[in-house]
Design a protein around this motif. Structure first.
Motif, PDB file in Angstrom:
ATOM      1  N   ALA A   8       0.853  -1.187   0.000  1.00  0.00           N
ATOM      2  CA  ALA A   8       0.000   0.000   0.000  1.00  0.00           C
ATOM      3  C   ALA A   8       0.889   1.237   0.000  1.00  0.00           C
ATOM      4  O   ALA A   8       1.928   1.276   0.668  1.00  0.00           O
ATOM      5  CB  ALA A   8      -0.911  -0.002   1.222  1.00  0.00           C
ATOM      6  N   ASP A   9       0.500   2.242  -0.757  1.00  0.00           N
ATOM      7  CA  ASP A   9       1.288   3.474  -0.849  1.00  0.00           C
ATOM      8  C   ASP A   9       0.349   4.623  -1.146  1.00  0.00           C
ATOM      9  O   ASP A   9      -0.873   4.438  -1.237  1.00  0.00           O
ATOM     10  CB  ASP A   9       2.346   3.327  -1.945  1.00  0.00           C
ATOM     11  CG  ASP A   9       3.579   4.203  -1.684  1.00  0.00           C
ATOM     12  OD1 ASP A   9       3.455   5.213  -0.970  1.00  0.00           O
ATOM     13  OD2 ASP A   9       4.655   3.851  -2.196  1.00  0.00           O
ATOM     14  N   THR A  10       0.900   5.825  -1.298  1.00  0.00           N
ATOM     15  CA  THR A  10       0.098   6.979  -1.688  1.00  0.00           C
ATOM     16  C   THR A  10       0.766   7.696  -2.853  1.00  0.00           C
ATOM     17  O   THR A  10       1.994   7.725  -2.952  1.00  0.00           O
ATOM     18  CB  THR A  10      -0.073   7.973  -0.519  1.00  0.00           C
ATOM     19  OG1 THR A  10       1.211   8.421  -0.091  1.00  0.00           O
ATOM     20  CG2 THR A  10      -0.819   7.340   0.640  1.00  0.00           C
ATOM     21  N   PRO A  15      -4.550   7.059  -1.940  1.00  0.00           N
ATOM     22  CA  PRO A  15      -4.125   5.691  -1.584  1.00  0.00           C
ATOM     23  C   PRO A  15      -4.105   4.795  -2.831  1.00  0.00           C
ATOM     24  O   PRO A  15      -5.041   4.810  -3.627  1.00  0.00           O
ATOM     25  CB  PRO A  15      -5.201   5.224  -0.595  1.00  0.00           C
ATOM     26  CG  PRO A  15      -5.875   6.471  -0.135  1.00  0.00           C
ATOM     27  CD  PRO A  15      -5.797   7.446  -1.282  1.00  0.00           C
TER      28      PRO A  15
END
Length: 226
Positions: A8-10, A15
């Motif tokens: 998971a990242d941004t 998101p």
């Protein structure tokens, strides 16, 4: 998902899910970087007398520069100059055009059984793997690691299939899985890619140690160099 890791990242505050195919940053990778710097400095100093003697032999037996510098592609395709002791005649690149039919490798890699472009001194240096000693300078510059994937030329990368670009997801190395297997014993480019991707997907510090020890044994046996 069989070969990638879901994280998971941004992105600009949004998101997102990211599929990562290279080793995740860890203390292992950090220690690998520290080890590269220390060993690069150590082997640069240790190999200096050998490089000086080799340079003298090169200069006395064939005209041209002592060092061979060639553009290669490293991590994420970043281009850099790899350093080697010159083992070929100065017109080797021009001679290559007439030797394409004798290439013993499958895929975008060029290798000859008895390469006529190699000088007598160069043949000895290659047999002992001494021509690659200046690559410790590349390690000190952070362009290469002791262990990694083989750094390809831009021309080779231009012929890659889409999936083969994943080889660039880790720092290129002086040695690696296919080199430690005996370079003459791996003549299929697809097999080289498979070994490199297997290294990327299963990387850990202990794997690097095993490859280094195996490389020392291969060099000691003079297996796979030409």
């Amino acid at each position: 998902l069989k070969i990638a890791r879901l994280d998971a990242d941004t992105l600009f505050g949004i998101p997102i899910f990211v599929l990562r195919t290279g080793p995740k940053f860890s203390w292992g990778l950090f220690l690998k970087g520290i080890f590269d710097i220390i060993s690069g400095l150590f082997f640069t100093i240790l190999s200096f007398p050998v490089i000086v003697l080799s340079a003298l032999a090169i200069k006395l037996t064939s005209p041209g520069p002592i060092l061979f510098k060639q553009e290669r592609c490293g991590i994420q395709g970043r281009k850099f100059k790899v350093f080697k002791l010159r083992t070929m005649y100065v017109n080797a690149e021009r001679m290559k055009e007439g030797l394409e039919a004798e290439n013993i490798m499958d895929g975008p890699v060029f290798k000859l059984e008895n390469d006529p472009r190699i000088t007598s001194v160069g043949r000895f240096l290659r047999k002992m793997s001494m021509d690659e000693l200046p690559q410790f300078w590349n390690v000190l510059l952070g362009q290469m690691s002791l262990v990694g994937t083989r750094p390809p030329t831009p021309n080779e990368v231009a012929e890659y299939e889409y999936c083969q670009h994943r080889r660039a997801s880790i720092t290129a190395g002086i040695t690696g899985v296919w080199q430690s297997s005996g370079r003459n014993q791996v003549g299929d480019f697809a097999e080289i890619v498979r070994l490199d991707l297997q290294y990327i997907d299963t990387w850990n510090l202990w794997l690097d140690v095993r490859i280094l020890l195996k490389t020392v044994w291969v060099v000691f046996k003079r297996d796979g160099s030409s």
